[in-house]
Design an enzyme around this catalytic site. Sequence first.
Site, PDB file in Angstrom:
ATOM      1  N   ASP A 286     -25.853 -37.939 -61.567  1.00  0.00           N
ATOM      2  CA  ASP A 286     -25.817 -39.241 -62.001  1.00  0.00           C
ATOM      3  C   ASP A 286     -26.921 -40.243 -61.562  1.00  0.00           C
ATOM      4  O   ASP A 286     -28.114 -39.918 -61.425  1.00  0.00           O
ATOM      5  CB  ASP A 286     -24.434 -39.589 -60.950  1.00  0.00           C
ATOM      6  CG  ASP A 286     -24.551 -39.790 -59.676  1.00  0.00           C
ATOM      7  OD1 ASP A 286     -25.643 -39.158 -59.065  1.00  0.00           O
ATOM      8  OD2 ASP A 286     -23.756 -40.070 -58.778  1.00  0.00           O
TER       9      ASP A 286
ATOM     10  N   CYS B 208     -36.474 -45.932 -45.930  1.00  0.00           N
ATOM     11  CA  CYS B 208     -37.119 -44.916 -46.199  1.00  0.00           C
ATOM     12  C   CYS B 208     -37.844 -44.222 -44.746  1.00  0.00           C
ATOM     13  O   CYS B 208     -38.038 -43.147 -44.725  1.00  0.00           O
ATOM     14  CB  CYS B 208     -38.755 -45.534 -46.816  1.00  0.00           C
ATOM     15  SG  CYS B 208     -38.776 -45.814 -48.464  1.00  0.00           S
TER      16      CYS B 208
ATOM     17  N   TYR C 241     -22.294 -34.641 -65.805  1.00  0.00           N
ATOM     18  CA  TYR C 241     -22.393 -34.889 -64.510  1.00  0.00           C
ATOM     19  C   TYR C 241     -20.942 -34.335 -63.672  1.00  0.00           C
ATOM     20  O   TYR C 241     -21.087 -33.484 -62.922  1.00  0.00           O
ATOM     21  CB  TYR C 241     -22.450 -36.361 -64.024  1.00  0.00           C
ATOM     22  CG  TYR C 241     -22.076 -36.583 -62.582  1.00  0.00           C
ATOM     23  CD1 TYR C 241     -22.912 -36.123 -61.462  1.00  0.00           C
ATOM     24  CD2 TYR C 241     -20.846 -36.961 -62.325  1.00  0.00           C
ATOM     25  CE1 TYR C 241     -22.537 -36.516 -60.232  1.00  0.00           C
ATOM     26  CE2 TYR C 241     -20.432 -37.209 -60.918  1.00  0.00           C
ATOM     27  CZ  TYR C 241     -21.325 -36.682 -59.944  1.00  0.00           C
ATOM     28  OH  TYR C 241     -20.965 -36.953 -58.451  1.00  0.00           O
TER      29      TYR C 241
ATOM     30  N   GLU D 136     -14.205 -37.101 -58.172  1.00  0.00           N
ATOM     31  CA  GLU D 136     -15.242 -37.203 -58.899  1.00  0.00           C
ATOM     32  C   GLU D 136     -14.936 -38.399 -60.056  1.00  0.00           C
ATOM     33  O   GLU D 136     -15.591 -39.239 -60.482  1.00  0.00           O
ATOM     34  CB  GLU D 136     -15.810 -35.980 -59.589  1.00  0.00           C
ATOM     35  CG  GLU D 136     -16.613 -34.971 -58.579  1.00  0.00           C
ATOM     36  CD  GLU D 136     -17.751 -35.880 -57.964  1.00  0.00           C
ATOM     37  OE1 GLU D 136     -18.290 -36.543 -58.723  1.00  0.00           O
ATOM     38  OE2 GLU D 136     -17.805 -35.622 -56.694  1.00  0.00           O
TER      39      GLU D 136
END
Length: 417
Positions: free
Chosen positions: A141, A202, A123, A40
């Site tokens: 984030d 999409c 985060y 991370e």
Amino acid sequence: MGLQEQKRHFSVNLLEWYMINRRDLPWRRHNNPYFTWVSEIMLQQTRVDTVIPYFNRFIGNFPTVQALAEAPEEEVLKNWEGLGYYSRARNLQAAARQVMELHGGEMPQDKQSVFALKGVGPYTAGAILSIAFNQPQPAVDGNVMRVLSRYFLIDEDIMKGSTRVLMEELAGELIPEGSARDFNQALMELGALVCTPKAPHCLTCPVMEQCSGRIAGRELTLPVKTKAKPPRPEQRLVALVEGRGAHRGRVLVRQRPETGLLARMWELPHVLAAPAAAGKAAAPLADEPAMALLAGSLWAEGFAARPEGLATHAEHVFSHIVWSLQVYKCTEQDQSSELPLVAAEARAAYDAQAASLAESSALIAAQGVQEAMTGKGDGLTYQWIGPEDMEKLAFPNVFLKLLRNYFAGAYDEATEQ
């Protein structure tokens, strides 16, 4: 469909999609809190494909919190070399030492303790707690805010703290019971692979049917985000000083100060040519005054070197500064020689920098240049290095590339002016 049903649709379909489509990433193969934490930190402002080899090497060399805490900082920075944002590496090691001192080497599992670790923000704390320990904590984030802004048609500016709070509350409500680990990674995955910034896919999105942003035709205008202030441009002159005599085959480098930008990393000597006007590109300096200024800057640090010609241009981008670099090949001169005058009209540019050495010039000449020495102006540490030293010292990416190119002979055609 009401809001609660829209939330349920999002959580169920996203989780199902992730279980089928999730990427095989090295930090996902082991439920190791330390691996999650390192990944991370590395993934902050860095693409997954870039991080993978760095993560594998880093874990190979520092497989545990203890190994990282006890490693010399130079080794940690060397393993981070090229990844950028080097404060992340320093903070990670400082936090590893916190874990050793305060938690017996075991990653803490409560939010307050995780958040108290150096370099861990909201985060990262949420990501560690949810991914490593399956706790229902949001991990919000930029990717997550983009997804939520579009799906729920949220017009609030994501750069505002109030919007982040809203997003964290919303993300927390969406986590299915007992599935925080997979759901938060699914949300990140959707933002990285499907709901991308400029060209969202999409038609392949698992939550397309109930996406309010898509239905309203707003998928390309969301999220709302205030433009950040552009980075300040700076024109800098860089010296590739080739050694002579005892230093033949070696190049002069220096170590940056203990604190500040790129702290304690190594670099080629360089000097600011002139600050640019706000928001405008820094204009290159003509070669003669540039070489005069560079020679004077080196002299002010106790080194006599003659610039021979322009070798190359380079650029280094920080979050708040952009360095435009003019790189000149230089040749080490006898320390007892006069200040190398390259352009008489530019003498004033380096006279001011050299003035502080007037009283000590005789001492400089008598001492000569050592393999490791302190500059006379800024007090920086200088060293003559060969290609073998590149494996030991950590350089910012731009200087790493310049030095590798130099030792490979890329600038051999730069001629004497």
